[in-house]
Design a protein around this motif. Structure first.
Motif, mmCIF file in Angstrom:
data_model
loop_
_atom_site.group_PDB
_atom_site.id
_atom_site.type_symbol
_atom_site.label_atom_id
_atom_site.label_comp_id
_atom_site.label_asym_id
_atom_site.label_seq_id
_atom_site.Cartn_x
_atom_site.Cartn_y
_atom_site.Cartn_z
ATOM 1 N N GLY A 1 0.687 -1.183 -0.038
ATOM 2 C CA GLY A 1 0.032 -0.036 -0.008
ATOM 3 C C GLY A 1 0.774 1.238 -0.129
ATOM 4 N N GLU B 1 2.879 -8.284 -1.577
ATOM 5 C CA GLU B 1 1.278 -8.777 -1.069
ATOM 6 C C GLU B 1 1.229 -10.482 -1.059
ATOM 7 O OE1 GLU B 1 1.526 -5.992 -2.830
ATOM 8 O OE2 GLU B 1 0.384 -4.436 -1.868
ATOM 9 N N GLU C 1 1.585 1.830 -3.536
ATOM 10 C CA GLU C 1 0.374 2.194 -4.182
ATOM 11 C C GLU C 1 -0.144 3.673 -3.819
ATOM 12 O OE1 GLU C 1 -1.371 -1.388 -2.403
ATOM 13 O OE2 GLU C 1 -2.154 -1.860 -4.331
#
Ligand code: CAA
Length: 257
Positions: free
Chosen positions: A108, A131, A111
């Motif tokens: 994240g 992930e 991201e």
């Protein structure tokens, strides 16, 4: 405004958001994302702010979504709670956001950086979508935005192996716009944001909108969109001022009109 997980300050037309959960390497818990959204709402409304910088620490921009928060989540918690959707707020910001990334930008964190308009990397930055090692896949845009940034082969490599990419590789493949020494990163990002904030805000916002449109449409439709926006700029006072200043050999005084 006092926040628990972020620090905010304004510097000469720039809103600076510093992710601040050092003990968890800035893991992105829901409360942190809510605070970032609230800070962005404030900067969007503040007429004195022309651009935003999001940064972390020298060790970690952010080591991903908060694994401890996610670990006991059920499918229904994720689905009914619409997990991750609130993060989209960052990508929807109308004023430009620069991600200043030093250290880890994983999962994240990578991201979140890619939701910003461009990424300045510290020379110690490390990007990754690990992930897969946790039994999941990227959930905040990694499989989509990373592929658009670096192409299918490298995105597959990153998402399927979970390996990290250093700053030089990230610059080579277009994930980051440039690399600066980690110690100078925030100063350089704020300076860059100030340069943007000195331009006409409506023109800056339309330019951002037009570049982003290229991801969403065909070349012809994108070119038409660009042309309409370009024509509309001749209705602004800032276009008259910018061009008159060039002819008069002086610095333009943009009024955001
Ligand atoms: N969530 C929660 N806590 C985290 C975290 C995360 N993503 N990353 C690090 N932390 C915590 C650690 O648990 C540790 O806490 P304790 O001291 O309480 O044990 C603390 O931060 C320091 O971490 P490490 O001791 O692991 O530090 P390190 O220097 O040895 O390693 C690291 C650094 C390589 C970044 C390692 O912490 C790591 O691998 N973190 C997880 C990275 C990851 O898998 N991110 C993806 C998350 S999933 C996701 O983001 C889903 C999505 O797409 C939205």
């Amino acid at each position: 405004m006092a926040y628990e997980h972020i620090l905010t300050e304004t510097r000469n037309g720039v809103g600076l958001i510093t992710l601040n959960r050092p003990k968890a390497l800035n893991a992105l818990c829901s409360d942190l994302i809510a605070e970032v959204s609230e800070a962005l709402d404030g900067y969007e409304k503040d007429e004195k702010i022309g651009a935003v910088v999001i940064t972390g620490s020298e060790k970690a921009f952010a080591a991903g979504a908060d694994i401890k928060e996610m670990s006991s989540m059920s499918y229904m918690d994720a689905y009914l709670g619409d997990f991750i959707t609130p993060w989209d707020r960052v990508a929807q910001n109308r004023k430009p956001i620069i991600a200043a990334v030093a250290g880890y930008a994983l999962g994240g964190g990578c991201e979140l950086a890619m939701m910003c308009d461009f990424i300045l990397a510290g020379d110690n930055a490390k990007f990754g979508q690990p992930e897969i090692t946790l039994g999941v896949m990227p959930g905040a845009g990694g499989s989509q935005r990373l592929t658009r940034f670096v192409g299918k082969s490298k995105a597959m490599d990153m998402c399927l192996t979970g390996r990290m990419m250093d700053a030089e590789e990230a610059e080579r493949c277009g994930l980051v716009s440039r690399i600066v020494p980690a110690g100078d990163l925030v100063e350089e990002a704020v300076k860059t944001a100030q340069k943007i904030a000195d331009f006409s805000l409506p023109i800056v916002m339309m330019t951002k909108e037009s570049v982003n449109r290229s991801y969403e449409t065909t070349l012809n439709e994108g070119l038409k969109f660009e042309r309409r926006l370009f024509h509309s700029m001749f209705a602004t006072e800032d276009q008259s001022e910018g061009m008159a200043a060039f002819v008069d050999k002086r610095k333009p005084q943009f009024k955001n009109k």
